[in-house]
Design an enzyme around this catalytic site. Structure first.
Site, PDB file in Angstrom:
ATOM      1  N   ASP A  69     -12.654   2.406   4.791  1.00  0.00           N
ATOM      2  CA  ASP A  69     -11.615   2.283   5.524  1.00  0.00           C
ATOM      3  C   ASP A  69     -12.114   1.932   6.868  1.00  0.00           C
ATOM      4  O   ASP A  69     -11.168   1.372   7.620  1.00  0.00           O
ATOM      5  CB  ASP A  69     -11.125   3.861   5.777  1.00  0.00           C
TER       6      ASP A  69
ATOM      7  N   CYS B 267     -10.752   3.006  -4.973  1.00  0.00           N
ATOM      8  CA  CYS B 267     -10.461   3.277  -3.494  1.00  0.00           C
ATOM      9  C   CYS B 267     -10.715   4.774  -3.550  1.00  0.00           C
ATOM     10  O   CYS B 267     -10.268   5.649  -4.635  1.00  0.00           O
ATOM     11  CB  CYS B 267      -9.274   2.857  -2.831  1.00  0.00           C
TER      12      CYS B 267
ATOM     13  N   ARG C 183      -5.794  16.257   3.560  1.00  0.00           N
ATOM     14  CA  ARG C 183      -4.580  15.427   3.837  1.00  0.00           C
ATOM     15  C   ARG C 183      -3.319  16.082   3.242  1.00  0.00           C
ATOM     16  O   ARG C 183      -2.348  15.113   2.703  1.00  0.00           O
ATOM     17  CB  ARG C 183      -4.889  13.881   3.340  1.00  0.00           C
TER      18      ARG C 183
ATOM     19  N   LYS D 117      -4.193  -0.972  -6.569  1.00  0.00           N
ATOM     20  CA  LYS D 117      -5.163  -0.034  -5.890  1.00  0.00           C
ATOM     21  C   LYS D 117      -5.014   1.315  -6.278  1.00  0.00           C
ATOM     22  O   LYS D 117      -4.162   2.041  -5.904  1.00  0.00           O
ATOM     23  CB  LYS D 117      -4.960  -0.294  -4.322  1.00  0.00           C
ATOM     24  N   TRP D 118      -6.126   1.744  -6.956  1.00  0.00           N
ATOM     25  CA  TRP D 118      -6.203   3.245  -7.256  1.00  0.00           C
ATOM     26  C   TRP D 118      -7.092   4.010  -6.391  1.00  0.00           C
ATOM     27  O   TRP D 118      -8.316   4.146  -6.463  1.00  0.00           O
ATOM     28  CB  TRP D 118      -6.850   3.246  -8.708  1.00  0.00           C
ATOM     29  N   ASP D 119      -6.137   4.811  -5.557  1.00  0.00           N
ATOM     30  CA  ASP D 119      -6.975   5.677  -4.579  1.00  0.00           C
ATOM     31  C   ASP D 119      -7.067   7.066  -4.768  1.00  0.00           C
ATOM     32  O   ASP D 119      -6.485   7.782  -5.930  1.00  0.00           O
ATOM     33  CB  ASP D 119      -5.784   5.741  -3.288  1.00  0.00           C
TER      34      ASP D 119
ATOM     35  N   ASP E 147       0.905  -1.030  -0.082  1.00  0.00           N
ATOM     36  CA  ASP E 147      -0.014  -0.175  -0.043  1.00  0.00           C
ATOM     37  C   ASP E 147       0.974   1.177   0.098  1.00  0.00           C
ATOM     38  O   ASP E 147       2.102   1.182  -0.411  1.00  0.00           O
ATOM     39  CB  ASP E 147      -0.979  -0.127   1.161  1.00  0.00           C
ATOM     40  N   ASP E 148       0.284   2.255   0.485  1.00  0.00           N
ATOM     41  CA  ASP E 148       0.928   3.687   0.594  1.00  0.00           C
ATOM     42  C   ASP E 148       2.408   3.798   1.046  1.00  0.00           C
ATOM     43  O   ASP E 148       2.638   2.800   2.049  1.00  0.00           O
ATOM     44  CB  ASP E 148       0.127   4.674   1.375  1.00  0.00           C
TER      45      ASP E 148
ATOM     46  N   ASN F 217      -7.909  10.766  -2.288  1.00  0.00           N
ATOM     47  CA  ASN F 217      -8.237  10.992  -0.707  1.00  0.00           C
ATOM     48  C   ASN F 217      -8.482  12.247  -0.465  1.00  0.00           C
ATOM     49  O   ASN F 217      -8.363  12.614   0.729  1.00  0.00           O
ATOM     50  CB  ASN F 217      -6.811  10.442   0.046  1.00  0.00           C
TER      51      ASN F 217
HETATM   52  C1  DGJ Z   1      -6.925   5.316   2.053  1.00  0.00           C
HETATM   53  C2  DGJ Z   1      -7.321   3.987   1.827  1.00  0.00           C
HETATM   54  O1  DGJ Z   1      -8.816   3.887   1.843  1.00  0.00           O
HETATM   55  C3  DGJ Z   1      -6.526   3.259   2.704  1.00  0.00           C
HETATM   56  O2  DGJ Z   1      -6.865   1.796   2.505  1.00  0.00           O
HETATM   57  C4  DGJ Z   1      -5.056   3.384   2.280  1.00  0.00           C
HETATM   58  O3  DGJ Z   1      -4.796   2.933   1.192  1.00  0.00           O
HETATM   59  C5  DGJ Z   1      -4.689   4.877   2.573  1.00  0.00           C
HETATM   60  N1  DGJ Z   1      -5.507   5.611   1.819  1.00  0.00           N
HETATM   61  C6  DGJ Z   1      -3.099   5.002   2.336  1.00  0.00           C
HETATM   62  O4  DGJ Z   1      -2.954   6.316   2.059  1.00  0.00           O
END
Ligand code: DGJ
Length: 730
Positions: free
Chosen positions: A548, A526, A445, A478-480, A368-369, A482
């Site tokens: 989350d 995501c 963020r 996983k394409w996030d 992940d990140d 935020n």
């Molecule tokens: C938000 C995602 O929903 C989490 O699962 C994770 O990938 C974090 N971002 C990482 O910054």
């Protein structure tokens, strides 16, 4: 055929296996909506009523008949300027800024196959077997030279009708589109409830059911994303409708940006439900020759309650929205590094995690990140998609190879649409972020949103992503995403009112380029969990991280709410550690496993190295169990047996389409002193048949099970959980 035209009566009728939709071109050229409901034959225009409403409603000048007003009559595509004072789908202004248009029928065409929308996500047909057809109806305004093409797609076997609209400026001067929604359903009579799916970050899509009273009830998003707060699915239903009875109509927006879904009860107690683009942050000038497409809305009707609405939508999204080889394939069981180690990992640590995951029988490690640029916390690094070689101990491909060697597939996390001010990309191209000149941007963020409406920004991101993915060894991304978009300003836009819509076109373009170049890649959507859980994203990513919040108690409600509009195959569902990092709640691993296994695309996100032997054994058995039920969770018909918010037992069920197999899942959510016995009552089994419970070999009558149910958990203990697999034996 599903589409027909009765020329003398000027009726256009759409038929699905169990529903009929009818509209009429009236004598003045207005396109009136007549009916959407149970299958019916013939001319339904008798449903229209005309009476003198004291001249208080607007009448078109050429009609000069006080019993005729578009403020009263049900319409297919209501527009501002017609005298209809309810909420319109379309508002335009001419070059002088004057509001209004007058859209009348020009022509229509019936075509084989379901239309597509180049550059936008849309349901598709699977060829001749689907018997899909398209109806295109063109309306025009002569003064402006404006043309609106209404598109209807019909997937008759799925009881699904889709809509989209194309607004074209065929005139000689600019026309500005101030509101361009897609679909409207007018009801001349009826008492309704409205169901929306609401929440917040880490608590998404819980159903809110309200009575529709006079006035408008709306949900939507101005966030540049469909959002964690409101979901672009709305259901209108009879006040007494239940899971299994009553009439229900649903709309789902196939779009991932801002939206508005509205239900209104008017002065004559008629209802209107509508859906489409958010118009607060939208103002789209069309120069002569230009057009804009109002994205697709999927509609379905059920006369057998909410369950049927969900079944129709699940089939449609699973098979006619999701694409690519993963659409119909078992998804890998993941171990995701996020809740296992957050930013605190090295390549060696991930390889250890992968080894342990392999021992437990999992399929894939997702890094992940935190693997790129200076990204050791969430204040910096977004935009710089070069691996942190010191942290990983080599390239991403090197790490992928090491993970493959222990027997696992490998995936990575990305958030391509974002940039931190503290990044090389931002230092080189500060103008690529959406910020308003002369004003400090609003941070989310600590990050800014890149201007995906600009081709050079998309090209840069595509090249950076390719540089990583071309090295090979990456099976999953996983394409996030935020944060919301606040500062709506693009340095290159001809008009700032276009930016949010053009951003989405840019995102879809980027996703499509990645998909086409890496057709085997599994992409999981995501957005801070479930902030972009919509049918638009599912066109590009067949699964989405649901929330989350991985607390099993909360997940029961989140997954329950999500299931109204979306299939379980679309929902990422992982077991995490306890006490849960968000709620602080401790729930036994067994129940956490039941909720995640029965939730969708399964996985774990906890530090496997910290587990004791008993937990490891339980995980091995969960992984084995999941492999035997995965096909039911992914493709079975889904039944909400209880509402987990109220019930002492949260229960749900999957039944294979042929009725030969079933899986009943249940979790005890509340125990009262010397409580009642909990019974779970399955649905959807084959009437008259017998089913054998796989775990104990006992044979049950389907009718008795569906009548009295099955006793579980006597006496109950908190968070006891059950998964009963049944096979039809006769
Ligand atoms: C938000 C995602 O929903 C989490 O699962 C994770 O990938 C974090 N971002 C990482 O910054």
């Amino acid at each position: 055929m599903p589409l027909s035209y009765d020329a003398p009566a000027r009726l256009l009728t759409i038929s699905t296996d169990n529903s009929t939709y009818q509209m009429k071109v009236d004598e003045y050229g207005y396109l009136l909506h007549l009916y959407y409901g149970a299958r019916a034959e013939g001319d339904l225009s008798y449903l229209l009523t005309y009476c003198d409403r004291s001249g208080m409603c607007g009448c078109p000048h050429d009609v000069a008949d006080r019993t005729y007003s578009l403020d009263v009559l049900p319409q297919e595509f209501p527009f501002q300027g017609s005298g209809d004072m309810r909420s319109p789908l379309l508002i335009v202004r001419d070059a002088e800024g004057t509001f209004g248009c007058d859209l009348r029928y020009k022509c229509h065409e019936i075509r084989p196959g379901k239309y597509g929308l180049p550059g936008l996500p849309a349901a598709y047909d699977e060829g001749a077997d689907d018997d899909a057809q398209t109806l295109s109806v063109t309306l025009t305004d002569e003064r402006l030279g404006l043309e609106v093409e209404l598109l209807y797609g019909v997937l008759p076997k799925l009881d699904v009708i889709t809509r989209a609209a194309i607004v074209r400026n065929n005139g000689e001067a600019r026309v500005t589109v101030e509101k361009a929604q897609t679909a409207c359903l007018d009801f001349v009579t009826g008492d309704f409830d409205v169901i929306t799916f609401d929440g917040r970050h880490a608590m998404e899509r819980r159903p809110t059911r309200r009575q529709l009273k006079n006035g408008a009830l709306s949900v939507g998003s101005r966030r540049g994303m469909s959002s964690n707060q409101y979901n672009p699915v709305m259901i209108l239903c009879d006040r007494e409708a239940t899971e299994t009875a009553g009439r229900c109509w649903s709309m789902s927006f196939v779009y991932s940006g801002g939206f508005l879904a509205e239900a209104e009860r008017d002065q004559y107690e008629q209802a209107r439900m509508q859906m489409g683009l958010d118009s607060d942050l939208f103002s789209y000038p069309l120069e002569p020759g230009e057009k804009i497409v109002a994205p697709e809305v999927i509609m379905t009707y059920s006369d057998a309650g909410l369950e049927k609405i969900s079944h129709n939508l699940h089939r449609c999204i699973r098979r006619n929205v999701c694409r690519g080889p993963w659409r119909d394939a078992p998804r890998p069981i993941l171990i995701n590094s996020w809740e296992a180690c957050y930013f605190d990992f090295t390549g060696d640590k991930l390889v250890e995690l992968a080894k342990k995951a392999a021992e437990l029988g999992l399929d894939m490690l997702v890094m992940d990140d935190g693997w790129f640029g200076a990204r050791n916390d969430d204040h910096r690094g977004l935009g710089d998609w070069q691996p942190n070689m010191a942290k990983l101990g080599g390239t991403v491909a090197d790490l992928a190879r090491r993970v493959n060697e222990v027997g696992l597939g490998f995936g990575i996390w990305v958030e391509p649409e974002m940039v931190n001010e503290d990044s090389d990309l931002f230092r080189a191209h500060p103008d690529w972020a959406l910020t308003v000149p002369g004003r400090e941007p609003v941070l989310g963020r600590d990050q800014l949103v890149l201007d995906l409406s600009r081709p050079e920004v998309r090209d840069n991101l595509f090249e950076q992503l390719c540089a990583v993915l071309d090295q090979g060894g990456i099976d999953y991304v996983k394409w996030d995403y935020n944060r919301s978009i606040v500062d709506v300003y693009s340095r290159t836009a001809s008009d700032q009112g276009k930016v949010l819509y053009d951003y989405m076109l840019g995102l879809y373009d980027l996703l499509e380029r990645v998909r086409s170049r890496y057709p085997e890649l599994l992409i999981e959507g995501c957005s801070a969990g479930g902030g972009r859980f919509d049918a638009g994203m599912l066109y590009y990513t067949p699964q989405i991280w649901t929330s989350d919040n991985t607390d099993a108690r909360n997940r029961l409600e989140i997954q329950y709410g999500t299931s109204f509009g979306y299939p379980c195959s679309a929902m990422g569902a992982h077991v995490s550690a306890c006490p849960n990092e968000i709620t602080g709640r401790t729930i036994p691993l067994g129940a956490r496993g039941t909720v995640a296994m029965g939730g969708g695309a399964f996985g774990y996100e906890l530090d496997l190295m910290e587990l004791n032997d008993r937990a490891c054994e339980l995980i091995k058995s969960q992984v084995n169990t999941y492999r035997t039920i995965e096909h039911l969770v992914r493709e079975g018909l889904f039944y909400r047996l209880t509402d987990p918010k109220d019930a002492t037992l949260a229960a749900w069920e999957f039944v294979s389409e042929d009725g030969a197999e079933a899986l009943v899942c249940a979790v005890v959510t509340r125990v009262d002193g010397y409580g009642l016995a909990n019974y779970v009552v399955p649905r959807g089994l084959t009437p008259g048949a017998s089913y054998r419970m796989v775990s104990n070999g006992r044979v049950y009558s389907a009718d008795a099970l569906m009548d009295m149910g099955l006793p579980v958990s006597v006496p109950a203990t908190p968070y006891e959980s059950f998964m009963y697999r049944f096979e039809r034996v006769g």
